[in-house]
Design a protein around this motif. Structure first.
Motif, mmCIF file in Angstrom:
data_model
loop_
_atom_site.group_PDB
_atom_site.id
_atom_site.type_symbol
_atom_site.label_atom_id
_atom_site.label_comp_id
_atom_site.label_asym_id
_atom_site.label_seq_id
_atom_site.Cartn_x
_atom_site.Cartn_y
_atom_site.Cartn_z
ATOM 1 N N VAL A 43 0.909 -1.261 -0.031
ATOM 2 C CA VAL A 43 -0.112 0.050 0.161
ATOM 3 C C VAL A 43 0.966 1.264 0.029
ATOM 4 C CG1 VAL A 43 -1.658 1.294 1.248
ATOM 5 C CG2 VAL A 43 -1.812 -1.251 1.334
ATOM 6 N N LEU A 44 0.644 2.143 -0.940
ATOM 7 C CA LEU A 44 1.449 3.450 -1.195
ATOM 8 C C LEU A 44 0.570 4.532 -0.949
ATOM 9 C CD1 LEU A 44 3.310 2.356 -4.564
ATOM 10 C CD2 LEU A 44 4.228 2.074 -2.018
ATOM 11 N N GLU A 45 0.921 5.199 0.162
ATOM 12 C CA GLU A 45 0.069 6.301 0.564
ATOM 13 C C GLU A 45 1.041 7.641 0.614
ATOM 14 O OE1 GLU A 45 -2.161 9.548 1.944
ATOM 15 O OE2 GLU A 45 -2.882 7.273 1.454
ATOM 16 N N ALA A 46 0.441 8.964 -0.126
ATOM 17 C CA ALA A 46 1.153 10.013 -0.280
ATOM 18 C C ALA A 46 1.126 10.658 1.118
ATOM 19 C CB ALA A 46 0.338 10.637 -1.327
ATOM 20 N N GLY A 47 0.189 10.479 1.908
ATOM 21 C CA GLY A 47 0.069 11.479 3.194
ATOM 22 C C GLY A 47 0.965 10.522 4.026
ATOM 23 N N GLY A 48 0.829 10.960 5.381
ATOM 24 C CA GLY A 48 1.413 10.430 6.672
ATOM 25 C C GLY A 48 0.567 9.728 7.545
ATOM 26 N N LYS A 49 1.162 9.152 8.627
ATOM 27 C CA LYS A 49 0.668 8.622 9.655
ATOM 28 C C LYS A 49 -0.438 9.465 10.182
ATOM 29 C CE LYS A 49 2.740 4.827 9.313
ATOM 30 N NZ LYS A 49 4.193 4.401 10.057
ATOM 31 N N ASP A 50 -1.531 8.911 10.932
ATOM 32 C CA ASP A 50 -2.357 9.632 11.789
ATOM 33 C C ASP A 50 -2.308 9.824 13.245
ATOM 34 O OD1 ASP A 50 -2.863 7.158 12.405
ATOM 35 O OD2 ASP A 50 -5.104 6.909 12.311
ATOM 36 N N ASN A 51 -1.162 10.283 13.503
ATOM 37 C CA ASN A 51 -0.652 10.457 14.861
ATOM 38 C C ASN A 51 -0.537 11.757 15.112
ATOM 39 O OD1 ASN A 51 1.466 11.454 12.969
ATOM 40 N ND2 ASN A 51 3.042 10.131 13.661
ATOM 41 N N TRP A 52 -1.775 12.597 15.057
ATOM 42 C CA TRP A 52 -2.210 13.936 15.482
ATOM 43 C C TRP A 52 -3.282 13.781 16.093
ATOM 44 C CZ3 TRP A 52 -4.306 18.180 12.017
ATOM 45 C CH2 TRP A 52 -4.301 19.433 12.829
ATOM 46 N N ILE A 53 -3.334 14.365 17.358
ATOM 47 C CA ILE A 53 -4.647 14.266 18.145
ATOM 48 C C ILE A 53 -5.916 14.912 17.338
ATOM 49 C CG2 ILE A 53 -4.362 16.448 19.330
ATOM 50 C CD1 ILE A 53 -5.970 13.254 21.148
ATOM 51 N N TRP A 54 -5.796 15.755 16.611
ATOM 52 C CA TRP A 54 -6.977 16.323 15.724
ATOM 53 C C TRP A 54 -7.598 15.485 14.828
ATOM 54 C CZ3 TRP A 54 -9.517 18.937 19.131
ATOM 55 C CH2 TRP A 54 -8.782 19.950 19.711
ATOM 56 N N PHE A 55 -6.759 14.165 14.491
ATOM 57 C CA PHE A 55 -7.446 13.228 13.690
ATOM 58 C C PHE A 55 -8.344 12.458 14.351
ATOM 59 C CE2 PHE A 55 -3.195 13.500 11.088
ATOM 60 C CZ PHE A 55 -3.765 14.168 9.983
ATOM 61 N N HIS A 56 -8.409 12.375 15.592
ATOM 62 C CA HIS A 56 -9.222 11.442 16.313
ATOM 63 C C HIS A 56 -10.159 12.018 17.388
ATOM 64 C CE1 HIS A 56 -6.113 8.581 15.051
ATOM 65 N NE2 HIS A 56 -5.241 9.545 15.680
ATOM 66 N N ILE A 57 -10.076 13.284 17.591
ATOM 67 C CA ILE A 57 -11.338 14.113 18.220
ATOM 68 C C ILE A 57 -12.172 14.670 17.270
ATOM 69 C CG2 ILE A 57 -11.804 15.913 19.957
ATOM 70 C CD1 ILE A 57 -9.193 15.654 21.391
ATOM 71 N N PRO A 58 -13.106 14.497 17.296
ATOM 72 C CA PRO A 58 -14.233 14.673 16.144
ATOM 73 C C PRO A 58 -14.167 16.247 15.804
ATOM 74 C CG PRO A 58 -15.367 12.923 17.433
ATOM 75 C CD PRO A 58 -14.201 13.515 18.305
ATOM 76 N N ALA A 103 -16.900 14.857 7.756
ATOM 77 C CA ALA A 103 -17.867 15.438 8.636
ATOM 78 C C ALA A 103 -18.629 13.916 9.215
ATOM 79 C CB ALA A 103 -19.284 15.913 7.798
ATOM 80 N N MET A 104 -17.995 12.888 9.204
ATOM 81 C CA MET A 104 -18.248 11.534 9.881
ATOM 82 C C MET A 104 -19.512 11.137 9.655
ATOM 83 S SD MET A 104 -16.126 12.574 13.394
ATOM 84 C CE MET A 104 -16.656 14.350 13.214
#
Length: 545
Positions: A43-58, A103-104
């Protein structure tokens, strides 16, 4: 000077499948294909890992959209239909893709959307075909039923906060004759109710969290991030691999089975065109040799344009005041920390209304997103006065746009021209949607809040010309681009992939993401993309069996 290309031995040899993009679709595809332990999946992803708190708090979408850490920061060309304006065009720059910043809202669309695909000749894509897929994917708070399932990877929950002002808007809609509903996802989304959301216990539930991260321990699955794909490699008419850049090196990696593009409605047509697959005249202008002349690559772009009306209110609590109050922010943080509830769990829109803009439609053609907040645009602070946003979008626009290369440089942002409000039908629906909004806000249920129209403003009268201009002034995307590598029959000149999502005229290459939708679904497009990914992965597995 010719660049040095590193062989795929740097990635432990060849792979059976190369999945380009770990967004909403790519995470699902990677999950499904790697269930066969005999097959190696890269799997090749142009972006990065989701290791930022604001990716997880809605509520983190307020900080993620418009932030180069999390958003590719695309912009449209200036649009005649928007009175010369250009729009920001957010796309997620992280594993999970736009499902990590969106928007989930869990929304399937209408049964008629998929039956229309079937009527276009795309057998296997009717409502009766896709409904079991949606159900199989579900892990739904409503439990097992005719429409929903439990135990799937796609978590759906009720919203974690309610607002009195939104309850009153719902009452106003009922006063207008719009029925109340508790579930928009039965095939008929007529009604007013609170959206169901892709969250789990107060956290965002992205495609990466649901499908990719739980299976990264598989020894036959490898994820590479920070990867810029230059092009698909071909041997004649067969895709045999991918060339990409990562940390200053250029690498060729080979696929023994298939190359699968899951880069989304912007990224997939861009990569196809860079690879010589697309309209020959466009490719020729940039000196790209044509591998396959597919005129539909980058055409047929569809998106939901909304008219964001804002109303000041009196005697009602909205997020605007809380946002600007240090005490209010502290209490929000405390409520979230202790109970995983409250405003920090908010999706951008909480209340939905699906109805018709006029008597000419026999099923809902506009969707309202109602928010207990207001701001000029995402990325900017909320207003300092109490207000709500009542945004109506055209669910089935007839305008069609394009996405094409700006240059042969794979890092160059593409030319995005949605061509909003370019048809009489779309301008009429936009004008009527503002009229419906005004009628809604005048209902008795809202009288005690004395709503005052702030945008577009009372200086805009109800004439067709005034409302059409206002729609161009206030119209903005809801970030639902689809259709730029559409499914279709071989005799369809704009078809890019067949009903099994194989690129027509080529071997070993598929597109599996929102770009394959022939027509846009009547609602938020993320959950339909997840469904497409699940079906598409099964096509790959069946063909390999």
């Amino acid at each position: 000077m010719e660049k040095t290309v590193v062989s795929s031995t740097e990635l432990d040899g060849d792979y059976d499948y190369i999945v380009v993009g770990a967004g909403s679709a790519g995470c699902v595809v990677a999950n499904r294909l790697s269930t066969d332990k005999r097959k190696r999946v890269l799997v090749l992803e142009a972006g990065g890992k989701d290791n930022w708190i604001w990716f997880h708090i809605p509520v983190g979408y307020l900080f993620a959209i418009g932030n180069p850490r999390s958003d590719w920061m695309f912009e449209t060309e200036t649009e005649a239909g928007l009175n010369g304006r250009s729009l920001k065009y957010p796309r997620g720059k992280v594993i999970g893709g736009s499902s990590a910043i969106n928007a989930m809202i869990s929304m399937r669309g209408q049964a008629s959307d998929y039956d229309h695909w079937r009527q276009l000749g795309l057998t296997g894509w009717g409502w009766d075909d896709v409904r079991p897929v949606f159900k199989r994917l579900d892990d739904h708070f409503l439990g097992e039923s005719e429409y929903h399932g439990v135990g799937g990877e796609w978590r759906v929950e009720r919203p974690g906060v309610k607002w009195d002002i939104l309850d009153s808007v719902a009452e106003a809609a009922v006063e207008m004759g719009i029925p109340a509903t508790t579930d928009f996802n039965t095939g008929d989304n007529t009604g007013v109710g609170y959206f169901h959301v892709n969250q789990k216990r107060g956290f965002r539930w992205s495609s990466a969290r649901g499908f990719l991260k739980p299976v990264l321990h598989r020894t036959n699955l490898r994820l590479e991030t920070g990867v810029l794909v230059e092009k698909v490699l071909f041997d004649g008419k067969r895709a045999v691999g991918v060339r990409f850049q990562q940390q200053g090196r250029t690498t060729d990696v080979r696929a023994k089975g298939e190359v699968i593009l899951c880069a989304g409605s912007v990224g997939s047509p861009q990569i196809l065109q860079l690879s010589g697959v697309g309209p020959a005249e466009w490719l020729g202008e940039l000196g790209i040799s044509t591998v396959a002349d597919r005129p539909g690559v980058g055409r047929n772009l569809q998106d939901h344009l909304q008219q964001r009306a804002i109303y000041r209110v009196h005697g009602a609590k909205t997020l605007n005041e809380t946002y600007h109050s240090p005490i209010g922010r502290a209490l929000m943080g405390l409520e979230y920390a202790l109970f995983r509830r409250g405003p920090l769990t908010m999706a951008p829109s909480q209340l939905g209304i699906f109805t018709t803009s006029s008597s000419h439609f026999d099923r809902p053609n506009i969707e309202f997103h109602v928010q207990p907040l207001s701001l000029n645009k995402f990325g900017e602070p909320l207003h300092r006065f109490p207000a709500i946003t009542v945004a109506a979008c055209n669910l089935r626009p007839t305008s069609r746009g394009t996405i094409r290369l700006r240059s042969v440089d794979p890092s160059a942002k593409p030319i995005i021209a949605p061509n909003y409000l370019s048809t009489d039908d779309d301008r009429r629906v936009a004008a009527d949607a503002i009229r419906v909004t005004r009628r809604l806000m005048k209902q008795a249920a809202l009288r005690r809040f004395r709503p005052e129209e702030f945008i577009p403003g009372l200086s805009v009268d109800d004439s067709e010309s005034a409302l059409a201009k206002a729609a161009g002034d206030i119209g903005t995307t809801i970030f639902h681009p689809v259709g730029t590598a559409k499914m279709g029959l071989e005799h369809d000149p704009l078809a890019v992939v067949d009903r099994h999502l194989r690129v027509i005229g080529l071997d070993g290459l598929r597109v599996i993401d929102a770009s394959v939708m022939p027509t846009i679904t009547s609602g938020n497009t993320n959950t339909p993309t997840i469904m497409i990914a699940d079906k598409g992965a099964n096509f790959v597995l069946w063909d390999a069996a």
